[in-house]
Design an enzyme around this catalytic site. Structure first.
Site: not given
Length: 302
Positions: A176, A226, A296
């Site tokens: 990520r 998410s 996130e």
């Protein structure tokens, strides 16, 4: 500079479509967010480059976004300029076993092009919401694949307004994250290196992954995907579930009962509703398991 004057100036400069006081809730998958002073939707590479140069040279605050699938925007909105790279900057070309696309192209459409041309390797990404540019920035992934597995080259604009072509090895891809984030680069175009495959096998794999996604994720509600990063050695959704937080609701924001890693908008959730829930989940999980869940999703606004 007053936003009305700035709006008129941008219209004259013709960097693409220009919107004044544009509600961000119309541009995020959460369907949340107050107005952006100015929004520019560029049509050409030079629109992106010149609008960013103009903002930099005139000390105007700006934010570059894609499809808004991982953004939580404050109810007060965003001051300055939002440059939305999307539907008008989404050309896709297929050359042998490579797909070259502009950064505003949706991953779902790139996936369809891969299937049409019997190219394999993109299956994992075909159901990820969002644009190519956003996916490269965060090295988006699903079902065992990540952008780093299929990218060969990335064209970017750097902080000095230079257009660079970077090889995959120069991108510093990680879980990520990427060099895009590290060096505040703007993704302009991407080349994916795929392989020739069997149409029916690729199609079936895409269908299987779409079914998995639909059966396990609350796609019927607005969300930002998410909410939390995966903590080392754990799954955020399991920690939230084990903490007894499944279905926890604050006004119109709710921890999804289908997938605890998602917070969903059940109607007219505000930034404050979702943010309150994020803070609550973080506190309870930390108190119970001594693990801090890091967001996130990107929280932006003024």
């Amino acid at each position: 500079m007053e936003k009305e004057k700035l709006y008129e100036q941008f219209k004259q400069l013709n960097f693409g479509e220009v919107l004044l006081d544009e509600p961000m809730k119309n541009h995020t998958s959460f369907k949340i967010g107050g107005p952006a002073d100015i929004m520019i939707i560029p049509k050409r590479e030079e629109d992106i480059v010149e609008s960013i140069k103009f903002c930099r040279n005139n000390n105007i605050k700006y934010f570059v976004m894609g499809n808004g699938t991982n953004l939580l925007v404050k109810d007060s909105g965003i001051r300055g300029v939002v440059i939305k790279i999307g539907k008008d900057y989404d050309k896709i070309d297929v050359v042998d076993d490579r797909i070259i696309c502009q950064s505003g192209a949706l991953l779902s459409i790139v996936g369809k092009k891969a299937l049409e041309n019997s190219l394999t390797g993109f299956e994992f990404a075909s159901g990820i919401p969002g644009t190519v540019g956003g996916a490269i920035a965060m090295n988006a992934g699903a079902y065992g694949g990540e952008m780093k597995d299929i990218v060969s080259k990335v064209q970017v604009l750097d902080k000095e307004n230079n257009i660079l072509e970077l090889e995959k090895e120069q991108m510093n891809f990680r879980h990520r994250g990427s060099r895009v984030v590290d060096d505040e680069l703007i993704v302009l175009a991407v080349e994916f290196q795929l392989k020739k495959g069997d149409y029916s096998i690729i199609e079936q794999e895409m269908k299987d992954l779409a079914y998995k996604r639909k059966s396990k994720q609350p796609l019927e509600y607005p969300s930002g995907g998410s909410v939390f990063k995966r903590p080392i050695g754990h799954y955020a959704s399991k920690l939230i579930d084990d903490a007894g937080l499944k279905g926890l609701r604050f006004r119109d924001a709710q921890v999804s009962e289908k997938h605890c890693g998602f917070i969903i908008n059940k109607g007219n959730a505000t930034f404050e509703d979702v943010f309150t829930l994020i803070k609550t989940v973080q506190k309870v999980v930390r108190d119970k398991f001594d693990i801090l869940l890091e967001p996130e999703i990107k929280i932006i606004g003024d």
